[in-house]
Design a protein around this motif. Structure first.
Motif, PDB file in Angstrom:
ATOM      1  N   LEU A 273       0.655  -1.253  -0.139  1.00 23.84           N
ATOM      2  CA  LEU A 273       0.002   0.028   0.094  1.00 23.84           C
ATOM      3  C   LEU A 273       0.885   1.212  -0.032  1.00 23.84           C
ATOM      4  O   LEU A 273       0.603   2.188  -0.646  1.00 23.84           O
ATOM      5  CB  LEU A 273      -0.885  -0.038   1.097  1.00 23.84           C
ATOM      6  N   ARG A 312      -8.693  -0.742  -0.304  1.00 27.78           N
ATOM      7  CA  ARG A 312      -7.342  -0.935   0.037  1.00 27.78           C
ATOM      8  C   ARG A 312      -6.866  -2.251  -0.069  1.00 27.78           C
ATOM      9  O   ARG A 312      -6.030  -2.714  -0.771  1.00 27.78           O
ATOM     10  CB  ARG A 312      -7.051  -0.639   1.834  1.00 27.78           C
ATOM     11  N   GLU A 343      -7.892  -6.291   7.568  1.00 24.03           N
ATOM     12  CA  GLU A 343      -7.551  -6.050   6.187  1.00 24.03           C
ATOM     13  C   GLU A 343      -6.506  -7.136   5.730  1.00 24.03           C
ATOM     14  O   GLU A 343      -6.452  -7.567   4.746  1.00 24.03           O
ATOM     15  CB  GLU A 343      -7.219  -4.476   5.899  1.00 24.03           C
TER      16      GLU A 343
END
Length: 940
Positions: A273, A312, A343
């Motif tokens: 990310l 994300r 996540e």
């Protein structure tokens, strides 16, 4: 498009070691994790028992660093996959003579006894490799404590004030250290999904959440948890009844094996990310379009928090797996997973789903989904023949409804609380669950299915059935227990009892049987779409365009099979005039393609010895091929699309004499100023020699020699006028012009070519004839040698592998050389001199321009007028055509919007108290047994 299909065609069956690792959800071993013997997986017969359990199980023990795994002989009673870094101690147990028993003490203070039932030397060798593998994993053990601390299973065991067991080293620590650890534990938060904030789907009281947690707490306390979970028979029953919401994410990653990837790659999700923050791609654009269509009925995805979390995870995976990127239905799957997982957990679970559990499901070609739909149709035909025959009679496509079932794991088809029960079983038992549940749905609705007449009726019937999964299956029954049985409970019983014959081996066998059919279908669809999307097909017929596509596809497959496909196939994230993505090939793949089209772009040798006669082919490399690549690349992207290749071939295969001469001149005009420099003339001569290199006799060599003599003679005659230089005094030799200045124009080049009969014939017909649109033979053609040895050679070519063929050919060549029977002959690219022996080597001609004419031309400028009238061919606007377009599969009607169900309403499960005395749950077994007994009584 083609790259995905090429990889699918080059699919190979996994080796035994790879299949074992996949069965135990164990990722491949990393560097330094292979035992000293070099063998990946080492297995031995063993008997396993757990401390506190009387039952023992016979089976096979596998050492596959960094994992130790066990499976009982019946493949369902007992099973575990233990990372070696979770084994704290290995003790030898005093046992009877001739028996070899080990006690494994795990991280959570569990003890597993393993009795090796084999010969003593085999047991000693296994223990030696186990010892070496354990030593290699000691550094990883230090990372285990903070990793497992955030698992909810750890919190569940401790919440009643029980001692936190994470290894005896902690028990030996001093009191002060223990107090510090308690403070740190109190501050530690366990991992969880959006359900912790937005509540979980369904009514917690009706779902019996507290009872399920109590049962699982008892099981995890004695059978391990997260990284040390041991699966006994009772665990499958607990899973079929349904996992508790708060424990679901923890168990999903344990059952699927994604927890091992997350442990081995800690921090990678955040790194991806951070590395690609602010970057965009075609995948990220598609993700943004689908974010608001991902389970919109769930409250989390009506807020920026839920949308951001989903964005994300999908974005990170699109950057990690660029080949897949983002595909249809992936957003629905990830949105469902994020309700129960963090996540990072969802990211690694998605990796396991796409690469191992459901390979090819979420890809541009969807080849995995299409293959499993063919498998499902085959199983329906075998298990439910009446329904299958009816579907064929009324022309109802089974995949219209079943494809969304498989693609979204039933999440997009039925209420979430029921779909998650199927997902629980899917992660525990594998993809066969999808087929078993699908067959059960069709059987339960069999009578109604025989009344439908079209696809719309099929979809409507399935939608009505899924809406009633929470209703009583037998509302008219007098027994209240029978009335309490729901349609969903009946579905699970039919799926796991009546269709238990559908095993993993059944699915693997069916996939093998239908794989070639799917490959052929994908290739046929890709070809039709590519040919249809061409903006300028030129003078080619439809069949010829298909031949060009086939040849290009074979070149891509050859590069992919060579192991360097990632570097040889250019994947440009660009769009054409219609806004669609293009797939282009680089110069290496182009050389292979051209060698299959042009006879002069390859070297073919006919090798004969005492045994066989074969044709060996190699790809030629020359600057002429590279010049053609960049000449065809009219958009200057460094890669060619299918349209570029069609346009390029069209510009050379249908030319007449003058057009071919002009084409050859333009290819060698490096700076495109309408003139060839002296270096260009030399390079053009080398190109002609390259094309004629394998021709028999000296005729073509003499033609090139004459061409060079005439070209430089005429070029020198024109040079003073072109440069505007003053006349040189009589008797003095004019200075040599620079090699990179304009030297020869198109008109003069035509005159030089036409001065030679052989070159004129070459440009008139032979050059275009060297381009042949037909599938070129493989590296070896069938033997042409008559007799017994030819038959043996042909038989061997069908039985042995390519590598063995090469070895056999080398051996035959050496043997042929030793007896003087080995001969190698080059095949000519044109072969005209060989076919037409009447054609003699051309003689030197007198120059067309005599010295007197040349002197007059210098004064009158007659020759330069021809140059002034000639102009360079300018590519027309039609050449700027769109590139090679990947075919888009049809959009299936069942995926756009998920049907909202009232039963998915979110309830506050924190404030509702259950009356435990009113709940009767005995290991999750009773309700299913009651349903099964009732179905057996009413079987008639």
């Amino acid at each position: 498009m083609t790259t995905i299909s090429a990889q699918f065609r080059n699919y190979r069956e996994p080796t035994k070691d790879e299949a074992i690792r996949s069965f135990f959800n164990a990722p491949p071993a990393g560097p330094g994790e292979i035992p000293p013997t070099g063998k990946d997986v080492v297995e031995i017969s063993a008997v396993m028992s757990l401390r506190g359990e009387e039952q023992s199980y016979s089976g096979r023990l596998y050492l596959m660093p960094p994992f130790l795994a066990f499976i009982s002989l019946d493949k369902k009673s007992a099973r575990f996959t233990l990372p070696l870094y979770t084994i704290r101690r290995v003790e030898k147990v005093n046992s009877r003579a001739g028996m070899f028993e080990l006690a494994l003490v795990l991280w959570h203070q569990m003890k597993i006894n393993v009795q090796l039932t084999s010969l003593r030397p085999t047991a000693d060798a296994f223990c030696a490799q186990l010892r070496d593998a354990l030593k290699a994993q000691l550094p990883q053990m230090k990372r285990l404590r903070p990793f497992v601390r955030v698992s909810y299973s750890e919190h569940l065991i401790k919440e009643d004030g029980e001692e936190y067991m994470d290894g005896e080293d902690d028990v030996k620590d001093g009191e002060d250290q223990g107090d510090a650890d308690d403070v740190q534990e109190a501050k530690t938060e366990f991992l969880g999904g959006l359900g912790l904030t937005f509540k979980f789907p369904g009514d917690s009281k009706k779902l019996r959440e507290k009872s399920k947690l109590k049962l699982w707490k008892e099981y995890l306390r004695t059978h391990g948890r997260n990284a040390t979970l041991v699966r006994y028979p009772s665990v499958q029953r607990l899973i079929q009844v349904g996992l508790p919401n708060r424990l679901r994410g923890d168990l999903w990653e344990t059952l699927s094996g994604s927890i091992y990837l997350r442990f081995a790659n800690q921090g990678m999700y955040e790194e991806i990310l951070a590395k690609h923050a602010g970057e965009t791609s075609t995948s990220t654009e598609d993700i943004e379009k689908d974010l608001n269509r991902s389970l919109p009925e769930y409250r989390a995805y009506q807020s920026e928090m839920g949308i951001g979390t989903l964005r994300r995870v999908l974005t990170a995976y699109s950057w990690k797996n660029r080949e897949v990127g983002y595909c249809q239905a992936m957003n629905i799957l990830v949105a469902a997973i994020l309700i129960y997982m963090s996540e990072e957990q969802a990211f690694w679970l998605l990796e396991v789903l796409c690469n191992r559990l459901l390979p090819g499901y979420y890809s541009p070609s969807m080849h995995g989904t299409l293959l499993d739909q063919k498998v499902f149709e085959s199983l329906v035909s075998r298990c439910l023949p009446i329904i299958s025959e009816h579907f064929h009679e009324v022309d109802v496509q089974l995949s219209v409804a079943s494809l969304p079932w498989f693609l979204s794991l039933y999440i997009n088809s039925m209420p979430m609380i029921f779909a998650f029960r199927i997902v629980d079983c899917f992660f525990a038992m594998g993809p066969k669950v999808l087929f078993q549940v699908g067959l059960a749905i069709l059987k339960i609705n069999g009578e109604k299915l025989l009344e439908i007449q079209d696809d719309g009726g099929f979809i409507h019937l399935m939608r009505d059935y899924f809406n009633t999964l929470g209703d009583s299956a037998h509302p008219q029954a007098s027994d209240p227990r029978m009335r309490a049985i729901t349609n969903f409970q009946e579905l699970l019983v039919v799926a796991f009892r009546e269709f238990s014959v559908i095993t993993d081996d059944t699915i693997i066998a069916e996939r093998k049987r239908h794989r070639n059919e799917i490959v052929t279908g994908i290739e046929s669809f890709s070809k039709r779409a590519a040919v249809r999307n061409l903006k300028d097909p030129g003078q080619f017929k439809k069949e010829q365009l298909g031949a060009i596509y086939d040849t290009l596809y074979r070149a891509i497959c050859n590069v992919s099979a060579s192991g360097s496909g990632a570097n040889a196939i250019a994947q440009l994230e660009t769009t054409d005039a219609q806004g669609r993505a293009e797939t282009r090939i680089d110069i290496r793949t182009y050389r292979i393609f051209l060698s299959n089209v042009a006879t002069w772009a390859r070297d073919e040798t006919v090798v004969s010895n005492a045994f066989v006669e074969r044709v060996d082919r190699t790809v030629a490399e020359h600057e002429l091929i590279d010049r053609m690549f960049f000449f065809w690349d009219i958009t200057h992207r460094g890669a060619l699309s299918f349209q570029d290749i069609v346009t390029g071939l069209n510009g050379v295969m249908f030319n007449d004499l003058m057009s071919n001469i002009e084409w050859f001149f333009t290819v060698h005009d490096k700076d495109k100023d309408g003139f060839l420099s002296r270096d260009d003339v030399l390079q053009l001569s080398e190109s002609l020699l390259f094309i004629f290199r394998n021709e028999i006799g000296d005729a073509y060599l003499g033609a090139v020699s004459n061409f060079m003599a005439n070209a430089f003679e005429y070029g020198d005659a024109l040079q003073p006028q072109i440069n505007g230089a003053v006349e040189v005094a009589e008797g003095e030799r004019p200075p040599e012009p620079p090699t990179n200045t304009p030297y020869l124009n198109l008109a003069t080049f035509r005159m030089v070519v036409l001065a030679d009969e052989l070159l004129e014939s070459f440009f008139d017909a032979d050059f275009s004839a060297t381009f042949k649109l037909e599938l070129a033979p493989g590296p070896e053609s069938p033997s042409e040698t008559p007799g017994l040895m030819a038959g043996i050679g042909g038989l061997l070519s069908n039985l042995i592998t390519d590598e063995n063929k090469k070895t056999l050919n080398r051996f035959a060549d050496e043997l042929g050389k030793s007896i003087g029977r080995h001969q190698v002959t080059y095949r000519p690219a044109i072969g005209k001199v060989d076919r037409d022996m009447a054609l003699q080597e051309p003689k030197l001609r007198e120059p067309f321009v005599s010295p007197q004419m040349r002197d007059r031309s210098m004064s009158s400028g007659s020759l330069t007028s021809a140059a002034s009238n000639s102009s360079l061919p300018t590519p027309s606007s039609e050449l700027n055509a769109p590139g090679f377009l990947p075919p888009q599969l049809p959009t299936f009607p069942a995926l756009p919007e998920r049907t909202p169900f009232a039963i998915d309403e979110v309830k506050d499960d924190d404030e509702d108290d259950e009356d435990e005395d009113d709940l009767v749950v005995t290991a999750g077994d009773e309700s299913l047994d009651e349903v099964d007994a009732f179905l057996q009584e009413n079987a008639d």
